[in-house]
Design an enzyme around this catalytic site. Structure first.
Site, mmCIF file in Angstrom:
data_model
loop_
_atom_site.group_PDB
_atom_site.id
_atom_site.type_symbol
_atom_site.label_atom_id
_atom_site.label_comp_id
_atom_site.label_asym_id
_atom_site.label_seq_id
_atom_site.Cartn_x
_atom_site.Cartn_y
_atom_site.Cartn_z
ATOM 1 N N TYR A 126 35.652 54.438 45.667
ATOM 2 C CA TYR A 126 35.935 55.413 44.618
ATOM 3 C C TYR A 126 35.420 56.800 45.024
ATOM 4 C CZ TYR A 126 37.074 51.624 41.277
ATOM 5 O OH TYR A 126 37.629 50.550 40.629
ATOM 6 N N ASP B 210 40.044 47.271 46.830
ATOM 7 C CA ASP B 210 39.828 47.986 48.093
ATOM 8 C C ASP B 210 39.618 47.074 49.292
ATOM 9 O OD1 ASP B 210 37.241 47.064 47.656
ATOM 10 O OD2 ASP B 210 36.342 48.864 48.522
ATOM 11 N N GLU B 211 40.103 45.843 49.224
ATOM 12 C CA GLU B 211 39.964 44.993 50.410
ATOM 13 C C GLU B 211 41.204 44.143 50.638
ATOM 14 O OE1 GLU B 211 36.778 42.081 49.974
ATOM 15 O OE2 GLU B 211 37.156 42.001 47.837
ATOM 16 N N ARG C 221 23.207 57.100 49.668
ATOM 17 C CA ARG C 221 22.419 55.875 49.867
ATOM 18 C C ARG C 221 21.166 56.171 50.692
ATOM 19 N NH1 ARG C 221 27.064 51.078 50.610
ATOM 20 N NH2 ARG C 221 28.552 52.151 49.281
ATOM 21 N N ASP D 46 37.721 46.374 54.521
ATOM 22 C CA ASP D 46 37.075 46.785 53.262
ATOM 23 C C ASP D 46 36.871 48.302 53.309
ATOM 24 O OD1 ASP D 46 35.706 46.698 50.870
ATOM 25 O OD2 ASP D 46 33.779 46.190 51.793
ATOM 26 N N MET D 47 37.376 48.997 52.299
ATOM 27 C CA MET D 47 37.206 50.449 52.262
ATOM 28 C C MET D 47 35.728 50.790 52.072
ATOM 29 S SD MET D 47 40.296 51.015 52.660
ATOM 30 C CE MET D 47 40.222 52.791 52.729
HETATM 31 N N1 DCP Z 1 33.287 48.889 41.680
HETATM 32 C C1 DCP Z 1 33.005 48.988 40.338
HETATM 33 N N2 DCP Z 1 31.962 48.258 39.819
HETATM 34 C C2 DCP Z 1 31.229 47.446 40.597
HETATM 35 C C3 DCP Z 1 31.550 47.302 41.954
HETATM 36 C C4 DCP Z 1 32.579 48.061 42.476
HETATM 37 O O1 DCP Z 1 33.665 49.731 39.624
HETATM 38 N N3 DCP Z 1 30.229 46.751 40.075
HETATM 39 C C5 DCP Z 1 34.379 49.730 42.228
HETATM 40 C C6 DCP Z 1 33.824 51.001 42.841
HETATM 41 C C7 DCP Z 1 33.850 50.765 44.310
HETATM 42 C C8 DCP Z 1 35.020 49.824 44.474
HETATM 43 O O2 DCP Z 1 35.049 49.044 43.269
HETATM 44 O O3 DCP Z 1 34.033 51.966 45.064
HETATM 45 C C9 DCP Z 1 34.866 48.895 45.661
HETATM 46 O O4 DCP Z 1 33.670 48.154 45.537
HETATM 47 P P1 DCP Z 1 32.843 47.667 46.765
HETATM 48 O O5 DCP Z 1 31.931 46.590 46.300
HETATM 49 O O6 DCP Z 1 33.748 47.354 47.915
HETATM 50 O O7 DCP Z 1 31.898 48.897 47.155
HETATM 51 P P2 DCP Z 1 32.228 50.300 47.759
HETATM 52 O O8 DCP Z 1 33.596 50.359 48.357
HETATM 53 O O9 DCP Z 1 31.912 51.362 46.749
HETATM 54 O O10 DCP Z 1 31.114 50.445 48.887
HETATM 55 P P3 DCP Z 1 30.971 49.660 50.271
HETATM 56 O O11 DCP Z 1 31.200 50.685 51.326
HETATM 57 O O12 DCP Z 1 29.557 49.172 50.266
HETATM 58 O O13 DCP Z 1 31.978 48.552 50.305
#
Ligand code: DCP
Length: 480
Positions: free
Chosen positions: A23, A120-121, A60, A18-19
């Site tokens: 974004y 991203d996963e 965060r 998982d990235m």
């Molecule tokens: N995303 C979005 N709206 C949401 C959730 C996510 O547009 N409600 C987009 C932005 C995130 C990407 O999808 O960067 C991946 O979502 P993740 O839930 O995996 O969260 P992140 O990658 O941002 O953070 P983490 O490091 O906690 O996985």
């Protein structure tokens, strides 16, 4: 829900990658001066500085969360850097994020079967690579273990006595008397650490990973230590992990089924499920779901990693919250046209690049009726066979919308057309294309395949694969 095949699951090596704050990382690569700063990506819209959809780990620490608006984030942390999501056709343009995700997938797919699960996963089945490593160059005999692998978190490894954590990991990887399953996981640790380093080197992105014997456990583990870390679930630690895990944290138990388990069965943790015989769970939830629940309580999941680098479906959507709800048919049609245009581009690109065609067009919407006691009623999703060509997709999507609206409001007379339709509003719209299959081999030309349909713009499209639409929209699973 798939019924598990317990006998096959124990000795596989599965990773979920998982990235981290994806974004944000994509934006920081574009603007390297933002690296290390509290940063958030905001969804295009003017209200209170837009909605945060990705938050960097630095931000965060200040208490900034995804649920906040830009203005709130600024209050919490005035120095936060807010980056707008790129916009095209008046809506978020996610193509840059999709393409960045594809870069990562192409690296991760080098060592085993790879399933792109979202923007991203990915899941990886590394069993063959791990078996090969065990035969050719087993970790037990390696003189040095890579630093990134030594930073792994191994669930159940006792680090409480003040001992050197990395040294404990090294010993765990080097154990000669480990059973075959743990030896395979040791290989998984090395392979995943190497892949993650390769991703960092080639894309500048960090990611986190879970490594376990099945997809369910790997997914649970990948979120446990973020960012840029990996977590391993040895077979012997599964019970400890699940015993206290809140039931709603499990994939597929966040919704109605999870609520029923809590309310009707008093099940709060996955471990609480252990008290019920399989028959009892089947009686209550049906044969398949009952067996599935019985299995997950024991950490058993036979779900395979599908070899799929390309998305299962394409979707394009937009939300219209609060005062921006769409209240006229022409307004809905305007936005549907935009969404269909984007969808059509992506379909053409998929066709050009991957020689795949989609068969089903689906329209989803969320709506409200202000004057109705039946306000819980959902706007029905509607599907039809997909015809290629932007104008055709637009026409079909609009027809689907009209059919859905008729059903939703109970009547839909001509007098509402084009005028203000008091009493209803559309708060989200999305169109998706699914049942995507390769063009049958032997088809001599795309134009011939689409005999009778417009093919004029097939080669002029650019966007590559697909990804999630805007944050809050639900699209079919597999839509990226
Ligand atoms: N995303 C979005 N709206 C949401 C959730 C996510 O547009 N409600 C987009 C932005 C995130 C990407 O999808 O960067 C991946 O979502 P993740 O839930 O995996 O969260 P992140 O990658 O941002 O953070 P983490 O490091 O906690 O996985």
């Amino acid at each position: 829900m798939p019924v598990a095949k317990p006998e096959s699951s124990d000795s596989r090596v599965i990773a979920h990658v998982d990235m981290d704050c994806f974004y944000v990382q994509v934006e920081q690569r574009k603007q390297p001066q933002l690296r290390g700063l509290p940063t958030a990506v905001v969804q295009y819209n003017e209200w209170k500085g837009g909605a945060l959809i990705a938050v960097s780990y630095e931000a965060r620490k200040f208490g900034i969360k995804r649920s906040m608006r830009g203005e709130e984030a600024k209050e919490v942390c005035p120095q936060v850097q807010l980056v707008q999501v790129p916009v095209a056709r008046g809506k978020a343009d996610l193509s840059g994020y999709r393409n960045a995700g594809s870069e990562v997938v192409s690296i991760l797919a080098r060592r085993g079967r790879c399933e792109r699960a979202s923007i991203d996963e990915v899941y990886l089945d590394l069993t063959d690579a791990a078996e090969m490593m065990l035969t050719d160059n087993p970790p037990q005999g390696m003189e040095t273990i890579d630093e990134e692998a030594l930073k792994s978190h191994i669930l159940g490894l006792n680090n409480e006595d003040g001992s050197d954590v990395k040294e404990n990991v090294r010993k765990w990887i080097h154990r000669h008397n480990a059973d075959h399953r743990d030896k395979l996981l040791a290989c998984g640790i090395l392979i995943v650490a190497e892949l993650r380093m390769q991703v960092l080197k080639e894309t500048e992105f960090t990611c986190s990973a879970g490594i376990a014997h099945n997809k369910m456990l790997a997914k649970l583990a990948s979120g446990m230590n973020k960012p840029a870390q990996q977590t391993v679930v040895p077979f012997s630690s599964v019970k400890g992990l699940l015993d206290t895990l809140p039931i709603r944290k499990m994939k597929q138990l966040g919704g109605k089924l999870g609520i029923s388990l809590q309310m009707d069965m008093g099940v709060n943790t996955v471990g609480d499920l252990l008290q019920f015989p399989e028959e009892k769970l089947q009686e209550r939830y049906g044969i398949n779901t009952g067996t599935w629940l019985w299995n997950i309580a024991r950490g058993i999941s036979g779900e395979e990693v599908e070899g799929r680098l390309l998305p299962k479906s394409h979707g394009s959507g937009k939300t219209f919250p609060g005062p921006r709800a769409l209240k006229t048919v022409p307004a809905v049609q305007h936005w549907l046209n935009q969404l269909c245009e984007e969808l059509s581009e992506r379909l053409c690109s998929d066709l050009d690049q991957n020689k795949r065609i989609a068969h089903t067009l689906t329209l989803h919407a969320r709506a409200y009726k202000s004057s109705d006691s039946d306000s819980q009623k959902k706007f029905p999703s509607k599907s039809c066979p997909l015809r290629y060509g932007t104008a055709k997709i637009q026409e079909d999507a609009f027809n689907l919308f009209q059919a859905g609206l008729r059903e939703y409001i109970g009547f839909y007379g001509d007098k509402t057309r084009g005028s203000h339709c008091r009493g209803w509003g559309i708060t989200s719209l999305s169109v998706s294309a699914s049942k995507i299959v390769p063009i049958p081999s032997g088809t001599c030309s795309i134009a011939k395949y689409f005999h009778g349909q417009s093919t004029s713009h097939f080669s002029s499209m650019q966007s590559s694969d697909n990804l999630n639409t805007e944050a809050t929209l639900s699209l079919p699973s597999g839509s990226i």
